[in-house]
Design a protein around this motif. Sequence first.
Motif, PDB file in Angstrom:
ATOM      1  N   MET A 159       4.793  -8.816   5.293  1.00 43.52           N
ATOM      2  CA  MET A 159       5.066  -7.808   4.298  1.00 43.52           C
ATOM      3  C   MET A 159       6.481  -8.017   3.759  1.00 43.52           C
ATOM      4  O   MET A 159       7.419  -8.180   4.506  1.00 43.52           O
ATOM      5  N   LYS A 160       6.613  -8.023   2.479  1.00 40.47           N
ATOM      6  CA  LYS A 160       7.920  -8.178   1.847  1.00 40.47           C
ATOM      7  C   LYS A 160       8.674  -6.858   1.870  1.00 40.47           C
ATOM      8  O   LYS A 160       8.097  -5.802   2.053  1.00 40.47           O
ATOM      9  N   TYR A 161       9.983  -6.943   1.661  1.00 37.57           N
ATOM     10  CA  TYR A 161      10.814  -5.733   1.705  1.00 37.57           C
ATOM     11  C   TYR A 161      10.379  -4.712   0.662  1.00 37.57           C
ATOM     12  O   TYR A 161      10.450  -3.512   0.896  1.00 37.57           O
ATOM     13  N   GLY A 162       9.923  -5.142  -0.496  1.00 38.05           N
ATOM     14  CA  GLY A 162       9.506  -4.210  -1.540  1.00 38.05           C
ATOM     15  C   GLY A 162       8.398  -3.289  -1.085  1.00 38.05           C
ATOM     16  O   GLY A 162       8.419  -2.082  -1.353  1.00 38.05           O
ATOM     17  N   ASN A 163       7.407  -3.851  -0.391  1.00 33.00           N
ATOM     18  CA  ASN A 163       6.305  -3.039   0.122  1.00 33.00           C
ATOM     19  C   ASN A 163       6.810  -1.997   1.109  1.00 33.00           C
ATOM     20  O   ASN A 163       6.350  -0.862   1.114  1.00 33.00           O
ATOM     21  N   ARG A 164       7.753  -2.398   1.943  1.00 34.53           N
ATOM     22  CA  ARG A 164       8.282  -1.461   2.939  1.00 34.53           C
ATOM     23  C   ARG A 164       9.054  -0.335   2.268  1.00 34.53           C
ATOM     24  O   ARG A 164       8.934   0.824   2.651  1.00 34.53           O
ATOM     25  N   ILE A 165       9.859  -0.675   1.287  1.00 33.67           N
ATOM     26  CA  ILE A 165      10.632   0.351   0.579  1.00 33.67           C
ATOM     27  C   ILE A 165       9.671   1.344  -0.081  1.00 33.67           C
ATOM     28  O   ILE A 165       9.823   2.557   0.046  1.00 33.67           O
ATOM     29  N   ALA A 166       8.671   0.822  -0.780  1.00 33.15           N
ATOM     30  CA  ALA A 166       7.713   1.679  -1.472  1.00 33.15           C
ATOM     31  C   ALA A 166       6.946   2.562  -0.491  1.00 33.15           C
ATOM     32  O   ALA A 166       6.733   3.758  -0.745  1.00 33.15           O
ATOM     33  N   ARG A 167       6.539   2.000   0.633  1.00 31.90           N
ATOM     34  CA  ARG A 167       5.776   2.771   1.624  1.00 31.90           C
ATOM     35  C   ARG A 167       6.641   3.867   2.241  1.00 31.90           C
ATOM     36  O   ARG A 167       6.210   5.011   2.377  1.00 31.90           O
ATOM     37  N   LEU A 168       7.883   3.528   2.598  1.00 32.31           N
ATOM     38  CA  LEU A 168       8.787   4.532   3.168  1.00 32.31           C
ATOM     39  C   LEU A 168       9.049   5.654   2.170  1.00 32.31           C
ATOM     40  O   LEU A 168       9.078   6.836   2.536  1.00 32.31           O
ATOM     41  N   ARG A 169       9.225   5.304   0.918  1.00 34.74           N
ATOM     42  CA  ARG A 169       9.451   6.305  -0.137  1.00 34.74           C
ATOM     43  C   ARG A 169       8.241   7.217  -0.267  1.00 34.74           C
ATOM     44  O   ARG A 169       8.353   8.449  -0.302  1.00 34.74           O
ATOM     45  N   ALA A 170       7.055   6.610  -0.307  1.00 35.65           N
ATOM     46  CA  ALA A 170       5.820   7.387  -0.469  1.00 35.65           C
ATOM     47  C   ALA A 170       5.578   8.301   0.737  1.00 35.65           C
ATOM     48  O   ALA A 170       5.129   9.445   0.576  1.00 35.65           O
ATOM     49  N   GLU A 171       5.878   7.809   1.946  1.00 34.17           N
ATOM     50  CA  GLU A 171       5.696   8.620   3.154  1.00 34.17           C
ATOM     51  C   GLU A 171       6.541   9.890   3.114  1.00 34.17           C
ATOM     52  O   GLU A 171       6.178  10.893   3.706  1.00 34.17           O
ATOM     53  N   ARG A 172       7.649   9.834   2.409  1.00 31.30           N
ATOM     54  CA  ARG A 172       8.534  11.000   2.307  1.00 31.30           C
ATOM     55  C   ARG A 172       8.275  11.819   1.046  1.00 31.30           C
ATOM     56  O   ARG A 172       8.965  12.786   0.774  1.00 31.30           O
ATOM     57  N   GLY A 173       7.278  11.389   0.280  1.00 34.64           N
ATOM     58  CA  GLY A 173       6.890  12.132  -0.912  1.00 34.64           C
ATOM     59  C   GLY A 173       7.942  12.117  -2.014  1.00 34.64           C
ATOM     60  O   GLY A 173       8.051  13.062  -2.785  1.00 34.64           O
ATOM     61  N   LEU A 174       8.683  11.012  -2.102  1.00 32.62           N
ATOM     62  CA  LEU A 174       9.729  10.897  -3.123  1.00 32.62           C
ATOM     63  C   LEU A 174       9.251  10.069  -4.305  1.00 32.62           C
ATOM     64  O   LEU A 174       8.476   9.124  -4.144  1.00 32.62           O
ATOM     65  N   THR A 175       9.742  10.429  -5.485  1.00 33.74           N
ATOM     66  CA  THR A 175       9.518   9.573  -6.654  1.00 33.74           C
ATOM     67  C   THR A 175      10.567   8.464  -6.613  1.00 33.74           C
ATOM     68  O   THR A 175      11.562   8.553  -5.883  1.00 33.74           O
ATOM     69  N   GLN A 176      10.353   7.445  -7.423  1.00 37.34           N
ATOM     70  CA  GLN A 176      11.363   6.386  -7.517  1.00 37.34           C
ATOM     71  C   GLN A 176      12.687   6.969  -7.995  1.00 37.34           C
ATOM     72  O   GLN A 176      13.747   6.599  -7.475  1.00 37.34           O
ATOM     73  N   GLY A 177      12.634   7.875  -8.945  1.00 35.28           N
ATOM     74  CA  GLY A 177      13.851   8.488  -9.467  1.00 35.28           C
ATOM     75  C   GLY A 177      14.612   9.257  -8.406  1.00 35.28           C
ATOM     76  O   GLY A 177      15.849   9.184  -8.335  1.00 35.28           O
ATOM     77  N   GLU A 178      13.885   9.987  -7.560  1.00 36.95           N
ATOM     78  CA  GLU A 178      14.532  10.766  -6.494  1.00 36.95           C
ATOM     79  C   GLU A 178      15.211   9.859  -5.475  1.00 36.95           C
ATOM     80  O   GLU A 178      16.358  10.101  -5.084  1.00 36.95           O
TER      81      GLU A 178
END
Length: 125
Positions: free
Chosen positions: A1-20
């Motif tokens: 898994m590349k770092y991008g996938n991890r960042i996106a998954r961690l963000r989604a798990e916390r219910g954050l938008t990209q902007g937040e």
Amino acid sequence: MKYGNRIARLRAERGLTQGELAEKVSISRASLSHYENDRREPDLDVLSKLADYFGVTLDYLMGRTNEPGRSLDPEVMEFVESLELADESIIQKFQLTVDGRELTNDEARRFIAFIRAERQMRNGD
């Protein structure tokens, strides 16, 4: 898994938008989007901010381990940061290797003597 996938998954798990998330780590939303889609690599400062925010290690964020919180024990970290190879007990306790072959205690001592002599010549001490 590349770092991008991890960042996106961690963000989604916390219910954050990209902007937040971008606001929380002081980057632009566009930059975060590029990182999440592996179009650009975040620098160390950004990776550190993301790891701190999510409470994970840099190794996890970069895909080097699958354990988000795995880090060295503070006592181990202190030991590693202050390892003195010239300490006779270190030579006796640990197996030092070069090119996959163990150094004998005598070879380890000669290596240390070589480094000291090289430094002395370089520094004119």
